[in-house]
Design a protein around this motif. Structure first.
Motif, PDB file in Angstrom:
ATOM      1  N   VAL A  44     -29.030 -13.586 -22.043  1.00  0.00           N
ATOM      2  CA  VAL A  44     -29.215 -13.795 -23.482  1.00  0.00           C
ATOM      3  C   VAL A  44     -28.671 -15.158 -23.897  1.00  0.00           C
ATOM      4  CG1 VAL A  44     -28.545 -12.975 -25.775  1.00  0.00           C
ATOM      5  CG2 VAL A  44     -29.229 -11.338 -24.017  1.00  0.00           C
ATOM      6  N   ALA A  45     -27.495 -15.509 -23.383  1.00  0.00           N
ATOM      7  CA  ALA A  45     -26.923 -16.822 -23.704  1.00  0.00           C
ATOM      8  C   ALA A  45     -27.832 -17.938 -23.212  1.00  0.00           C
ATOM      9  CB  ALA A  45     -25.534 -16.949 -23.078  1.00  0.00           C
ATOM     10  N   PHE A  46     -28.361 -17.789 -21.992  1.00  0.00           N
ATOM     11  CA  PHE A  46     -29.243 -18.815 -21.452  1.00  0.00           C
ATOM     12  C   PHE A  46     -30.501 -18.950 -22.312  1.00  0.00           C
ATOM     13  CE2 PHE A  46     -31.988 -21.008 -18.495  1.00  0.00           C
ATOM     14  CZ  PHE A  46     -31.107 -21.801 -17.770  1.00  0.00           C
ATOM     15  N   MET A  47     -31.001 -17.830 -22.817  1.00  0.00           N
ATOM     16  CA  MET A  47     -32.180 -17.868 -23.676  1.00  0.00           C
ATOM     17  C   MET A  47     -31.889 -18.656 -24.954  1.00  0.00           C
ATOM     18  SD  MET A  47     -34.122 -14.695 -25.551  1.00  0.00           S
ATOM     19  CE  MET A  47     -32.703 -14.471 -26.634  1.00  0.00           C
ATOM     20  N   PHE A  48     -30.717 -18.421 -25.551  1.00  0.00           N
ATOM     21  CA  PHE A  48     -30.366 -19.144 -26.768  1.00  0.00           C
ATOM     22  C   PHE A  48     -30.156 -20.636 -26.496  1.00  0.00           C
ATOM     23  CE2 PHE A  48     -29.007 -14.952 -28.620  1.00  0.00           C
ATOM     24  CZ  PHE A  48     -29.873 -15.004 -29.712  1.00  0.00           C
ATOM     25  N   ILE A  49     -29.574 -20.958 -25.326  1.00  0.00           N
ATOM     26  CA  ILE A  49     -29.404 -22.373 -24.962  1.00  0.00           C
ATOM     27  C   ILE A  49     -30.769 -23.036 -24.802  1.00  0.00           C
ATOM     28  CG2 ILE A  49     -28.596 -23.942 -23.152  1.00  0.00           C
ATOM     29  CD1 ILE A  49     -26.336 -21.919 -22.607  1.00  0.00           C
ATOM     30  N   ALA A  50     -31.695 -22.319 -24.154  1.00  0.00           N
ATOM     31  CA  ALA A  50     -33.017 -22.885 -23.897  1.00  0.00           C
ATOM     32  C   ALA A  50     -33.821 -23.063 -25.183  1.00  0.00           C
ATOM     33  CB  ALA A  50     -33.785 -21.991 -22.925  1.00  0.00           C
ATOM     34  N   THR A  51     -33.716 -22.100 -26.104  1.00  0.00           N
ATOM     35  CA  THR A  51     -34.496 -22.197 -27.345  1.00  0.00           C
ATOM     36  C   THR A  51     -33.834 -23.100 -28.369  1.00  0.00           C
ATOM     37  OG1 THR A  51     -33.408 -20.201 -28.202  1.00  0.00           O
ATOM     38  CG2 THR A  51     -35.480 -19.909 -27.014  1.00  0.00           C
ATOM     39  N   GLU A  52     -32.522 -23.341 -28.205  1.00  0.00           N
ATOM     40  CA  GLU A  52     -31.759 -24.224 -29.091  1.00  0.00           C
ATOM     41  C   GLU A  52     -31.782 -23.769 -30.550  1.00  0.00           C
ATOM     42  OE1 GLU A  52     -33.599 -27.999 -28.076  1.00  0.00           O
ATOM     43  OE2 GLU A  52     -31.956 -28.397 -26.694  1.00  0.00           O
ATOM     44  N   LYS A  53     -31.913 -22.456 -30.761  1.00  0.00           N
ATOM     45  CA  LYS A  53     -31.879 -21.930 -32.125  1.00  0.00           C
ATOM     46  C   LYS A  53     -30.449 -21.817 -32.644  1.00  0.00           C
ATOM     47  CE  LYS A  53     -36.254 -19.415 -31.895  1.00  0.00           C
ATOM     48  NZ  LYS A  53     -36.943 -18.103 -32.023  1.00  0.00           N
TER      49      LYS A  53
ATOM     50  N   VAL B 145     -22.901 -20.843 -28.459  1.00  0.00           N
ATOM     51  CA  VAL B 145     -23.464 -19.815 -27.575  1.00  0.00           C
ATOM     52  C   VAL B 145     -22.551 -19.548 -26.388  1.00  0.00           C
ATOM     53  CG1 VAL B 145     -25.362 -19.286 -25.994  1.00  0.00           C
ATOM     54  CG2 VAL B 145     -25.855 -20.249 -28.239  1.00  0.00           C
ATOM     55  N   VAL B 146     -22.127 -20.610 -25.692  1.00  0.00           N
ATOM     56  CA  VAL B 146     -21.313 -20.393 -24.489  1.00  0.00           C
ATOM     57  C   VAL B 146     -19.936 -19.862 -24.841  1.00  0.00           C
ATOM     58  CG1 VAL B 146     -22.562 -22.083 -23.096  1.00  0.00           C
ATOM     59  CG2 VAL B 146     -20.553 -22.810 -24.388  1.00  0.00           C
ATOM     60  N   LEU B 147     -19.363 -20.296 -25.950  1.00  0.00           N
ATOM     61  CA  LEU B 147     -18.058 -19.766 -26.345  1.00  0.00           C
ATOM     62  C   LEU B 147     -18.166 -18.283 -26.707  1.00  0.00           C
ATOM     63  CD1 LEU B 147     -16.457 -22.636 -28.467  1.00  0.00           C
ATOM     64  CD2 LEU B 147     -15.959 -21.990 -26.111  1.00  0.00           C
ATOM     65  N   GLY B 148     -19.235 -17.919 -27.412  1.00  0.00           N
ATOM     66  CA  GLY B 148     -19.435 -16.517 -27.749  1.00  0.00           C
ATOM     67  C   GLY B 148     -19.642 -15.663 -26.520  1.00  0.00           C
ATOM     68  N   ALA B 149     -20.479 -16.150 -25.577  1.00  0.00           N
ATOM     69  CA  ALA B 149     -20.736 -15.395 -24.350  1.00  0.00           C
ATOM     70  C   ALA B 149     -19.484 -15.286 -23.491  1.00  0.00           C
ATOM     71  CB  ALA B 149     -21.865 -16.059 -23.561  1.00  0.00           C
TER      72      ALA B 149
ATOM     73  N   ALA C  33     -25.469 -40.651 -29.357  1.00  0.00           N
ATOM     74  CA  ALA C  33     -26.154 -41.924 -29.629  1.00  0.00           C
ATOM     75  C   ALA C  33     -27.305 -41.766 -30.613  1.00  0.00           C
ATOM     76  CB  ALA C  33     -26.676 -42.520 -28.326  1.00  0.00           C
ATOM     77  N   GLY C  34     -27.537 -40.545 -31.081  1.00  0.00           N
ATOM     78  CA  GLY C  34     -28.612 -40.326 -32.046  1.00  0.00           C
ATOM     79  C   GLY C  34     -29.978 -40.158 -31.416  1.00  0.00           C
ATOM     80  N   GLU C  35     -30.019 -39.900 -30.089  1.00  0.00           N
ATOM     81  CA  GLU C  35     -31.284 -39.670 -29.394  1.00  0.00           C
ATOM     82  C   GLU C  35     -31.177 -38.376 -28.588  1.00  0.00           C
ATOM     83  OE1 GLU C  35     -33.607 -42.825 -27.797  1.00  0.00           O
ATOM     84  OE2 GLU C  35     -32.137 -44.331 -28.366  1.00  0.00           O
ATOM     85  N   PRO C  36     -31.081 -37.242 -29.279  1.00  0.00           N
ATOM     86  CA  PRO C  36     -30.856 -35.971 -28.574  1.00  0.00           C
ATOM     87  C   PRO C  36     -31.982 -35.624 -27.618  1.00  0.00           C
ATOM     88  CG  PRO C  36     -31.486 -35.588 -30.858  1.00  0.00           C
ATOM     89  CD  PRO C  36     -31.247 -37.061 -30.732  1.00  0.00           C
ATOM     90  N   ILE C  37     -31.591 -35.003 -26.514  1.00  0.00           N
ATOM     91  CA  ILE C  37     -32.531 -34.532 -25.508  1.00  0.00           C
ATOM     92  C   ILE C  37     -32.492 -33.012 -25.530  1.00  0.00           C
ATOM     93  CG2 ILE C  37     -33.140 -34.523 -23.061  1.00  0.00           C
ATOM     94  CD1 ILE C  37     -31.554 -37.153 -22.783  1.00  0.00           C
ATOM     95  N   SER C  38     -33.628 -32.378 -25.786  1.00  0.00           N
ATOM     96  CA  SER C  38     -33.656 -30.920 -25.855  1.00  0.00           C
ATOM     97  C   SER C  38     -33.617 -30.324 -24.448  1.00  0.00           C
ATOM     98  CB  SER C  38     -34.911 -30.442 -26.580  1.00  0.00           C
ATOM     99  OG  SER C  38     -36.065 -30.631 -25.771  1.00  0.00           O
ATOM    100  N   PHE C  39     -33.283 -29.032 -24.394  1.00  0.00           N
ATOM    101  CA  PHE C  39     -33.231 -28.319 -23.116  1.00  0.00           C
ATOM    102  C   PHE C  39     -34.566 -28.426 -22.390  1.00  0.00           C
ATOM    103  CE2 PHE C  39     -33.954 -24.590 -20.505  1.00  0.00           C
ATOM    104  CZ  PHE C  39     -32.766 -24.425 -19.820  1.00  0.00           C
ATOM    105  N   TRP C  40     -35.661 -28.137 -23.082  1.00  0.00           N
ATOM    106  CA  TRP C  40     -36.968 -28.134 -22.430  1.00  0.00           C
ATOM    107  C   TRP C  40     -37.489 -29.530 -22.174  1.00  0.00           C
ATOM    108  CZ3 TRP C  40     -38.206 -24.242 -19.775  1.00  0.00           C
ATOM    109  CH2 TRP C  40     -37.822 -22.962 -20.162  1.00  0.00           C
TER     110      TRP C  40
END
Length: 472
Positions: free
Chosen positions: A57-66, A72-76, A438-445
């Motif tokens: 479930v945590a990995f799913m939330f990390i991947a979707t970035e919602k 997420v990781v602290l909660g898990a 740096a203001g250029e975020p890279i998403s998980f996907w």
């Protein structure tokens, strides 16, 4: 990170040569595999199921970035600790069962060092130099930056390499008016590939070298040749993967072409002191297998000395510390510890090895591809530490040369699996943090789709190499 392999200094080149004996190859291919001894008693199912569900479930939330990935990781991690899936205070004190403070303090020390060096203006100098050398051509610039990364990665920890190259990349891309994202992704992918070449280039190699008694020279003989092939293949792949991002702005390059790069250095005396300390830190990294001083200690000591000799502005270098990245690592280590302590990773490993049957090549194939897949989801450092005893058990049942072939298969899979997802290796997470700041975020996907393509290509090459060198 683990203690240095003090017993792993012997040279096996003579033994490696015997691998090419046709009679030994034929015997190895057709000899039945000895029966495996009975494994440990099965673990209780409910803790394993709970840990798996929480991690998934945590990995799913990390991947979707919602939800913010740190939350997420602290909660898990907190949920796993609350349910007793990680063993109490061992979360804070055990390498195997909790937070790997070696990694945390290595990151912290290098962040301080980078923050101090940045105050000298050297990153701007190197950015202008790189822009001029590449003549502003995007792919030429990528090849230059990736090449620098590839040269440094076999001799430095991957995290150290990307932390030094990333600020230069961001600066040069800003000068040329292009996005730094494809360049940062390419650099971290290249770092994970090139780091496989040596014992000290990638943390999984240190773990494997210690467990299997493999020396620095062993890695050079067995891993460096195929690493070079995979690195060159990646350079070709990058030309196609990032082709839509290669924007050439001649007017921007014209503005950079006539600039005096040396004028970007704001404090030459401070830079000299920084470079001296940085060289000593690099030497300490390279000699840690001889001195027994952990690289985290070297990084912290180097950071302290650099602060003292430069009298740098503490507010400025502390502002460069990626606190969210460090916090993410803390939670991620606890999450993986939950899978380790409940026996999930071990059970997966034993299931995989039990499916090998009597074919040693099938075993090597499983280690290459299985490690690449599993290492992409579990972070390849704790994954390697958990699987190493299982691989040692399998290798002990083979003749020495086949046993080594299995270790190299495991090393290739674990190293290359670090490119599989955005959270598969420490360097990946660090670069995502730097890009966000740096203001250029890279998403998980965004990272993962390039990482998967790279992992598939390099893993296939590695598998072909294992077959040709050790089993054909």
């Amino acid at each position: 990170m683990v203690a240095d392999p003090t017993g792993g200094t012997r040279d096996r080149s003579a033994g490696a040569a015997r691998t090419d004996d046709p009679a030994r190859r034929a015997t190895r291919r057709h000899a039945p595999r000895p029966a495996r001894p009975a494994g440990p008693a099965p673990v209780s199912a409910w803790p394993a199921i709970a840990a798996t569900v929480i991690f998934a479930v945590a990995f799913m939330f990390i991947a979707t970035e919602k939800i913010n990935r740190v939350a997420v990781v602290l909660g898990a991690a907190g949920l796993m600790a609350l349910l007793g899936l990680v063993p109490g205070s061992d979360v804070f004190y055990s390498h195997h069962a909790g937070i790997d403070w070696d990694v945390i303090f290595l990151l912290f020390g290098m962040m301080i060092i980078v923050g101090v060096v940045k105050q000298t203006g050297v990153f701007e100098f190197l950015a202008i130099w790189a822009a001029q050398r590449s003549q502003g051509r995007p792919y030429r610039l990528m090849a230059l930056l990736v090449g620098i990364t590839g040269l440094a990665s076999p001799f430095l920890d991957n995290v150290t390499t990307v932390m030094l190259v990333a600020p230069i990349t961001i600066s040069v891309c800003r000068r040329l008016g292009i996005s730094a994202v494809p360049y940062l992704i390419a650099e971290v992918l290249a770092s994970n590939i090139a780091g496989a070449a040596t014992l000290i280039g990638d943390p999984p190699n240190i773990i494997i070298g210690s467990r299997a008694g493999l020396s620095f020279n062993d890695f050079l003989v067995h891993m460096a040749p195929i690493t070079l092939v995979m690195f060159l293949a990646f350079l070709v792949l990058a030309r196609f993967m990032f082709r839509k991002s290669f924007e050439y702005h001649p007017e921007r390059f014209a503005a950079v072409r006539d600039m005096d790069a040396r004028a970007a250095i704001t404090d030459a005396a401070m830079l000299t002191r920084c470079l001296v300390v940085l060289v000593l830190v690099m030497v300490g990294f390279g000699l840690h297998t001889v001195t027994g001083v952990d690289v985290a200690v070297v990084a912290l000591l180097g950071a302290g000395v650099m602060v003292l000799v430069t009298r740098a502005d503490s507010a400025r270098y502390l502002a460069e510390v990626e606190w969210p990245t460090l916090t993410f690592f803390l939670g991620l280590f606890v999450m993986v510890a939950g899978l380790t302590e409940t026996g999930v990773i071990e059970q997966v490993g034993q299931w995989a090895t039990g499916a090998i049957g009597d074919s040693w090549f099938a075993g090597a194939t499983s280690l290459v591809f299985g490690s690449a897949v599993l290492g992409a989801f579990f972070d390849n450092i704790p994954y390697t530490a958990t699987m190493a005893p299982i691989v040692a058990d399998i290798a002990s049942q083979a003749d020495p040369q086949t046993g080594q072939a299995l270790w190299w298969s495991f090393a290739l899979g674990a190293d290359l699996g670090g490119n599989g997802t955005a959270v598969a290796a420490s360097a990946n997470i660090v670069v995502l943090g730097i890009a966000a700041r740096a203001g250029e975020p890279i998403s998980f996907w965004q990272f993962t789709r390039y990482g998967i393509a790279t992992t598939v290509l390099t893993t296939l090459i590695a598998w072909g190499y294992v077959w040709l060198r050790y089993f054909a």
